[in-house]
Design a protein around this motif. Structure first.
Motif, PDB file in Angstrom:
ATOM      1  N   UNK A  34      23.864  52.900  56.751  1.00 48.84           N
ATOM      2  CA  UNK A  34      22.964  53.470  57.761  1.00 48.84           C
ATOM      3  C   UNK A  34      22.439  52.359  58.649  1.00 48.84           C
ATOM      4  N   UNK A  35      22.373  52.618  59.933  1.00 43.63           N
ATOM      5  CA  UNK A  35      21.844  51.656  60.891  1.00 43.63           C
ATOM      6  C   UNK A  35      20.402  52.012  61.230  1.00 43.63           C
ATOM      7  N   UNK A  36      19.766  51.128  61.973  1.00 42.84           N
ATOM      8  CA  UNK A  36      18.417  51.373  62.480  1.00 42.84           C
ATOM      9  C   UNK A  36      18.395  50.964  63.946  1.00 42.84           C
ATOM     10  N   UNK A  37      17.278  51.236  64.630  1.00 43.86           N
ATOM     11  CA  UNK A  37      17.189  50.856  66.041  1.00 43.86           C
ATOM     12  C   UNK A  37      15.740  50.572  66.391  1.00 43.86           C
ATOM     13  N   UNK A  38      15.436  49.283  66.482  1.00 40.92           N
ATOM     14  CA  UNK A  38      14.089  48.874  66.909  1.00 40.92           C
ATOM     15  C   UNK A  38      14.225  47.877  68.054  1.00 40.92           C
ATOM     16  N   UNK A  39      14.485  46.599  67.723  1.00 38.01           N
ATOM     17  CA  UNK A  39      14.676  45.590  68.759  1.00 38.01           C
ATOM     18  C   UNK A  39      15.827  44.661  68.407  1.00 38.01           C
ATOM     19  N   UNK A  40      16.699  45.098  67.508  1.00 43.83           N
ATOM     20  CA  UNK A  40      17.880  44.311  67.138  1.00 43.83           C
ATOM     21  C   UNK A  40      19.118  44.933  67.736  1.00 43.83           C
ATOM     22  N   UNK A  41      20.097  45.272  66.895  1.00 40.61           N
ATOM     23  CA  UNK A  41      21.267  45.979  67.406  1.00 40.61           C
ATOM     24  C   UNK A  41      20.890  47.420  67.737  1.00 40.61           C
ATOM     25  N   UNK A  42      21.669  48.034  68.616  1.00 40.05           N
ATOM     26  CA  UNK A  42      21.493  49.473  68.790  1.00 40.05           C
ATOM     27  C   UNK A  42      21.993  50.178  67.536  1.00 40.05           C
ATOM     28  N   UNK A  43      21.729  51.457  67.422  1.00 42.77           N
ATOM     29  CA  UNK A  43      22.067  52.179  66.190  1.00 42.77           C
ATOM     30  C   UNK A  43      23.547  52.514  66.071  1.00 42.77           C
ATOM     31  N   UNK A  44      24.241  52.655  67.192  1.00 42.05           N
ATOM     32  CA  UNK A  44      25.600  53.186  67.142  1.00 42.05           C
ATOM     33  C   UNK A  44      26.679  52.116  66.968  1.00 42.05           C
ATOM     34  N   UNK A  45      26.515  50.961  67.605  1.00 42.21           N
ATOM     35  CA  UNK A  45      27.585  49.956  67.606  1.00 42.21           C
ATOM     36  C   UNK A  45      27.963  49.468  66.209  1.00 42.21           C
ATOM     37  N   UNK A  46      27.000  49.145  65.321  1.00 36.61           N
ATOM     38  CA  UNK A  46      27.416  48.718  63.983  1.00 36.61           C
ATOM     39  C   UNK A  46      28.212  49.781  63.241  1.00 36.61           C
ATOM     40  N   UNK A  47      27.922  51.042  63.509  1.00 34.13           N
ATOM     41  CA  UNK A  47      28.635  52.110  62.815  1.00 34.13           C
ATOM     42  C   UNK A  47      30.060  52.259  63.335  1.00 34.13           C
ATOM     43  N   UNK A  48      30.264  51.990  64.617  1.00 37.31           N
ATOM     44  CA  UNK A  48      31.629  52.029  65.149  1.00 37.31           C
ATOM     45  C   UNK A  48      32.494  50.975  64.460  1.00 37.31           C
ATOM     46  N   UNK A  49      31.930  49.784  64.252  1.00 35.75           N
ATOM     47  CA  UNK A  49      32.670  48.755  63.544  1.00 35.75           C
ATOM     48  C   UNK A  49      32.920  49.171  62.095  1.00 35.75           C
ATOM     49  N   UNK A  50      31.870  49.665  61.435  1.00 35.74           N
ATOM     50  CA  UNK A  50      32.013  50.058  60.030  1.00 35.74           C
ATOM     51  C   UNK A  50      33.011  51.194  59.868  1.00 35.74           C
ATOM     52  N   UNK A  51      33.101  52.066  60.868  1.00 33.94           N
ATOM     53  CA  UNK A  51      34.064  53.177  60.789  1.00 33.94           C
ATOM     54  C   UNK A  51      35.485  52.666  60.669  1.00 33.94           C
ATOM     55  N   UNK A  52      35.767  51.526  61.285  1.00 32.83           N
ATOM     56  CA  UNK A  52      37.112  50.953  61.227  1.00 32.83           C
ATOM     57  C   UNK A  52      37.301  50.083  59.987  1.00 32.83           C
ATOM     58  N   UNK A  53      36.257  49.459  59.542  1.00 31.28           N
ATOM     59  CA  UNK A  53      36.355  48.521  58.430  1.00 31.28           C
ATOM     60  C   UNK A  53      36.349  49.210  57.070  1.00 31.28           C
ATOM     61  N   UNK A  54      35.689  50.352  56.963  1.00 27.77           N
ATOM     62  CA  UNK A  54      35.587  51.043  55.667  1.00 27.77           C
ATOM     63  C   UNK A  54      35.654  52.542  55.901  1.00 27.77           C
ATOM     64  N   UNK A  55      36.852  53.094  56.037  1.00 31.09           N
ATOM     65  CA  UNK A  55      37.002  54.518  56.334  1.00 31.09           C
ATOM     66  C   UNK A  55      36.443  55.461  55.270  1.00 31.09           C
ATOM     67  N   UNK A  56      36.104  54.924  54.088  1.00 31.16           N
ATOM     68  CA  UNK A  56      35.576  55.789  53.027  1.00 31.16           C
ATOM     69  C   UNK A  56      34.067  56.042  53.164  1.00 31.16           C
ATOM     70  N   UNK A  57      33.361  55.160  53.880  1.00 25.62           N
ATOM     71  CA  UNK A  57      31.910  55.245  53.924  1.00 25.62           C
ATOM     72  C   UNK A  57      31.424  56.399  54.793  1.00 25.62           C
ATOM     73  N   UNK A  58      30.331  57.031  54.361  1.00 26.48           N
ATOM     74  CA  UNK A  58      29.594  57.896  55.263  1.00 26.48           C
ATOM     75  C   UNK A  58      28.652  57.013  56.072  1.00 26.48           C
TER      76      UNK A  58
END
Length: 318
Positions: A34-58
């Protein structure tokens, strides 16, 4: 299914340096990132990377504010991740706070319950492929349809602290996301959403046996977060109003040092998981034992290698 989540990205670790760890998360026993969004990364970009790196994860956002993107852009961002991770993405949205919405994003923080409800209803329709023209209480939309509606549409969960939003999450969304609560508090929150609603919580974990260091960090976080009106009201509802009253008094007087000092050890120990990795795993499990569906570990910095700590906090599958 037993769920065990981790917050990404890890503090102090470059985003692109997460690949090896994320690829290994499923084998370690993690089911969710799960990502978060305050003042670091946006919430969506880390998940796009994780979607490719670990297709099993929700994958999930916890959370995306409903004010900081327009309704259409929020729908497009969610649809993009849902297309990249079909059937594995959960969109978590919420009101966020005046600091993030007004001070940092120049948007009025008005009618948070209504704005969250309206955004939920808009997203439910548009992510299902509908063309939406509607006058909501807090915004209006004319003839918007996603060019790439995801299949399937992602579940939508709401950030919720008190009964009103928790009931909205239970009746109109696919679950509730909460944080800053103890294992025993889960029972009170669970009572509001009923037995069948998914309930996720971000749990702050500081894996160190240096109790003083963990409590010191915990106090700084508690005074920063729980003085925010929505969290102050949440803990009043949970029954910590009297215990936290000295902190609020010192904070209002501008004495930040005193505000930290007067937070009772018991409150810190309730809200911050600390100890050896085995002790931390046991306490995270106690949240589940009290009715939490999805624990999402938020690793706090201790000076040790965070990747090794994620490995050590993996669920006991024995």
């Amino acid at each position: 299914m037993k769920r065990w989540g981790i917050t990404i990205p890890l503090t102090g670790v470059p985003l692109t340096a997460h690949r090896e760890l994320i690829e290994r998360l499923p084998a370690l026993g993690y089911t969710d990132a799960w990502s978060a969004e305050t003042a670091g990364t946006d919430a969506f970009s880390p998940l796009l990377l994780a979607a490719q790196w670990a297709p099993e994860l929700r994958l999930g956002t916890a959370i995306v504010p409903v004010y900081t993107r327009g309704p259409g852009l929020l729908a497009m961002s969610a649809a993009t991740v849902a297309e990249a991770a079909p059937g594995r993405f959960v969109l978590g949205i919420g009101a966020s706070s005046p600091v993030i919405v007004q001070n940092w994003n120049a948007t009025e923080f008005a009618k948070p319950f209504a704005r969250t409800r309206d955004t939920l209803r808009f997203l439910r329709a548009v992510l299902a492929g509908e063309k939406v023209t509607a006058e909501y209480e807090t915004f209006s939309v004319s003839r918007f349809r996603l060019e790439r509606a995801p299949e399937p549409a992602p579940p939508i969960m709401l950030a919720a602290l008190r009964p009103g939003m928790l009931k909205l999450a239970a009746t109109e969304a696919d679950g509730a996301i909460t944080n800053w609560l103890s294992p025993s508090d889960v029972r009170q929150v669970r009572a509001e959403v009923g037995p069948d609603t998914e309930l996720a919580a971000r749990i702050f974990v500081c894996p160190t046996t240096d109790r003083d260091a963990a409590r010191g960090l915990g106090r700084m976080m508690i005074s920063s977060y729980l003085t925010v009106p929505v969290y102050a009201a949440f803990h009043e509802w949970l029954g910590r109003g009297e215990a936290l009253a000295p902190m609020h008094e010192a904070w209002r007087a501008g004495d930040r040092k005193r505000a930290n000092e007067v937070i009772p050890d018991e409150v810190v120990d309730d809200l911050i998981v600390h100890g050896s990795p085995a002790e931390c795993r046991e306490k995270v499990q106690s949240y589940v034992d009290n009715g939490l569906t999805t624990p999402v570990i938020a690793l706090l910095p201790t000076g040790e290698d965070p990747v090794r700590q994620v490995e050590a906090l993996a669920p006991d599958r024995g």
